[in-house]
Write an enzyme that holds these catalytic residues in place. Sequence first.
Site, mmCIF file in Angstrom:
data_model
loop_
_atom_site.group_PDB
_atom_site.id
_atom_site.type_symbol
_atom_site.label_atom_id
_atom_site.label_comp_id
_atom_site.label_asym_id
_atom_site.label_seq_id
_atom_site.Cartn_x
_atom_site.Cartn_y
_atom_site.Cartn_z
ATOM 1 N N SER A 374 0.836 -1.204 0.000
ATOM 2 C CA SER A 374 0.000 0.000 0.000
ATOM 3 C C SER A 374 0.871 1.255 0.000
ATOM 4 O O SER A 374 1.717 1.410 -0.881
ATOM 5 C CB SER A 374 -0.968 -0.050 1.185
ATOM 6 O OG SER A 374 -2.007 0.885 1.018
ATOM 7 N N ASP A 494 -8.630 -5.871 -5.570
ATOM 8 C CA ASP A 494 -8.254 -4.758 -4.702
ATOM 9 C C ASP A 494 -8.959 -3.501 -5.201
ATOM 10 O O ASP A 494 -8.544 -2.882 -6.190
ATOM 11 C CB ASP A 494 -6.739 -4.566 -4.722
ATOM 12 C CG ASP A 494 -6.257 -3.567 -3.664
ATOM 13 O OD1 ASP A 494 -7.092 -2.821 -3.128
ATOM 14 O OD2 ASP A 494 -5.046 -3.548 -3.386
ATOM 15 N N HIS A 525 -6.781 -6.133 -0.566
ATOM 16 C CA HIS A 525 -5.607 -5.334 -0.184
ATOM 17 C C HIS A 525 -4.811 -6.109 0.865
ATOM 18 O O HIS A 525 -4.821 -5.776 2.055
ATOM 19 C CB HIS A 525 -6.113 -3.999 0.356
ATOM 20 C CG HIS A 525 -5.121 -2.882 0.271
ATOM 21 N ND1 HIS A 525 -4.560 -2.465 -0.909
ATOM 22 C CD2 HIS A 525 -4.580 -2.094 1.242
ATOM 23 C CE1 HIS A 525 -3.734 -1.462 -0.668
ATOM 24 N NE2 HIS A 525 -3.723 -1.226 0.620
#
Length: 814
Positions: A374, A494, A525
């Site tokens: 991320s 995602d 994610h």
Amino acid sequence: MKNHQFAFVPTKLTDIKSELHTIRFLDQENQSLAANELLHDLVNRALVNYRTAQSKEIALTDFMVDADTDAHEFFASQAPVSKQQFYNLAFQLLQFQTNEDFSLADPLTKWAEFNLPILLDAPDEFDSTTVLKAWYLLLNTHTKFGQTLLDALAADGYFAQFNDLATPLIFNGKTQPVFDTTALIREVVYVESDLDTDHDGKRDLLMAHVIRPAETESGLKVPTLFTASPYDQGTNDIAGEKLTHNVDQPIAHKDPNQLEYSDIEAVADQQALPAKRIGNGKTARHAEEHFQNGWGYTLNNYFLARGFAVVYAAGIGTKDSDGLRTTGDRAETLSTTAIIEWLDGKRNAFTNRNGEIKIKAWWSNHNIGMTGRSYLGTLQTAAATTGVAGLKTCISEAAISSWYDYYRENGLVVAPGGFQGEDADVLAEETFSREQRAGDYHRIKAKWEQQLADITRDQDRLTGNYNQFWDARNYLKDVGNIKADMVLVHGLNDWNVKPRNVENLYQALKDVPVETKLFLHQGQHIYINNFRSLDFTDMMNLWLTNKLLAVDNHANDLIPPVTIQDNVTPETWHSLDNWATDQTIKTLNLNDQSEIEHPYDHVTPAFFDQLTKEQLTEYTKHESSGQYDEWLNDLVNNPDSPIDQTRLIFKTKPLAHDITIDGKVGVHLTLASDHNVGLVSAMLIDYGEATRLNVSPSTIGLNAINAGFQWTQDSLREFTKQAHPSPFKMISIGHLNMQNRQNSYRVNELTPNQYYDLSFELQPTFYHLPAGRQLGLVIYATDLSMTVRGTMGVTYHLNTNQSSLTVPLFNKKA
């Protein structure tokens, strides 16, 4: 279960013997033994938890070599070793259970079904050489709990019994956990950057947490895994929640413009910097500050046991560092590369925030890799695009490649899934952990409030257009500078950092002379280093041993260019040469009665974008995995939907044969709005009653993975099938502001009731659609989970005669 192991290095017999000598499974005492005696000795050495010969022999009575003979009896008889007997023993050493997981009467059938590595040319009766080859392969085979047998033995203390092993120790091209994790050195340094983002007349100092092996004290130089995590020093969740924007408002009409890219291109800030700190002339070998165990990425922990150093730094504007948060611009990039430059010996750091005593990364071998997911992966991409020296590779997971593609789409404000109302200013506030030091925040508060106001203004939620603010946060412009080899990992489901981010970077890297590997999984994610079906951690061991320790282990060749998890068959991964490349394009016209089931009677069917206040409240009450499930079902599947008027649904007839969608589906619509504003959304749907994979992986072994001897643990996970069939699944999604029908910064007028030709791409995918399923396209406007949701009562008409879908199909011959 089904096992996929790509990280095994094919090895010649001479090297097999040498490596088995190195890890103490082979020595002068056993290398000349006959097959039965040799196997007996090897198994005894693997029984690490039994310390005496007698206890080992007792333990062998619990292993069966066939339906009638236990291992103790078998070895005492000195009978020949059959292939079946070896693999019965092997299964049990790998922690599989007889009768439940495999049959003693036929272990090889299950061995093949589980896709475990095997000696293809092994005879039915093993000689000593075959035993060695098979044992070497077995040590590299995954147990039932997802790590190699040698890793499992190491966690039991196999290496801990020896005091003179080489450090680092390489076996089958990978580093082994022979370092003492109970003696890790944890220290804090403050790296001086080439920034003054808080404008206090001093260069910003950046705190970094260093964890390094105790063996470095004796002169060992080690590689470093660096994780740049703005969350590492804490987050301001309450303040971020208060700043979250209200999305229950209508889309705004925008004044037309004739902008060219040159009009909105970001210009680098050329402000003069304060002088560097000169210190007091002293240089320390050790830091003044230390820290205790804190958060750690499990992949980093795995490599700490294997002799890598690990560094965590949160960057500018975080607790115990200087500066202000900027959400993804060049300042954050340079605060990341500053740490790399210190590790590479090219930048100063100090032992405390006064900047007096310098400290070098004297233990570093100047080879740095980056890890994390991320924002942590995003800063890897940012750093790599500078071409910074010392950065040899990135393992970038779920990373943003352009912040516009995270918070915007085609002229619309579009939220990352699950975070409606978040924006660049909210994320800046959440990660500005300097607020958590009362005195520090008191001194910086006014500057921070101005910085936050500037971000709120410049991000421009009113128009959603691409502008200088977003151009300054587009790393794709600088991909050509990348010198580090790249591993890209992303979830095809995602909807937070959407797949467009990785696909754009992957395609851009094709023109850059670096090695690139791509992993696409069926998750959202998430991290994938704890999956049973894929040896991702082993591959990363192979990769980093090559990139950071310069071991010639064929990592570039053994790790497939593209590895994609199947969405239909559990625990199945495909190795491919490319993704979203060389496809066959199929065009589906939305009025084609030969392809479309029940096409609309009218050539220009309408949909109406409005929900009642009660409907909006009900639908947004419960959010799951970034979606509002009740709304989604009513939108795409419910034949008696109370919001039937808000969408148009096009379904193909049931497919005659399987297809695999490979890349970006194109949506081409001729559409009219009865207002001077308009937004259009499209979902691609897999229709058909089926037991699909769950949207999140399940834990199948709690704390089953050990990173080393008496070291950290992780739980084994895997995607399992739903308990009950589901009628549909969203494959992909896309959105467009009708005023941005040319591009994301050019705004055109929108005349009410005039038809316009619109084309936009859905998020890229790789999706297997079995025969009998139907491919669906849902056209609608407001997306409750992602767009603004004023639902202002706009009526849209679609000309189906001039609307189509282009579907890229996987070309198996390509």
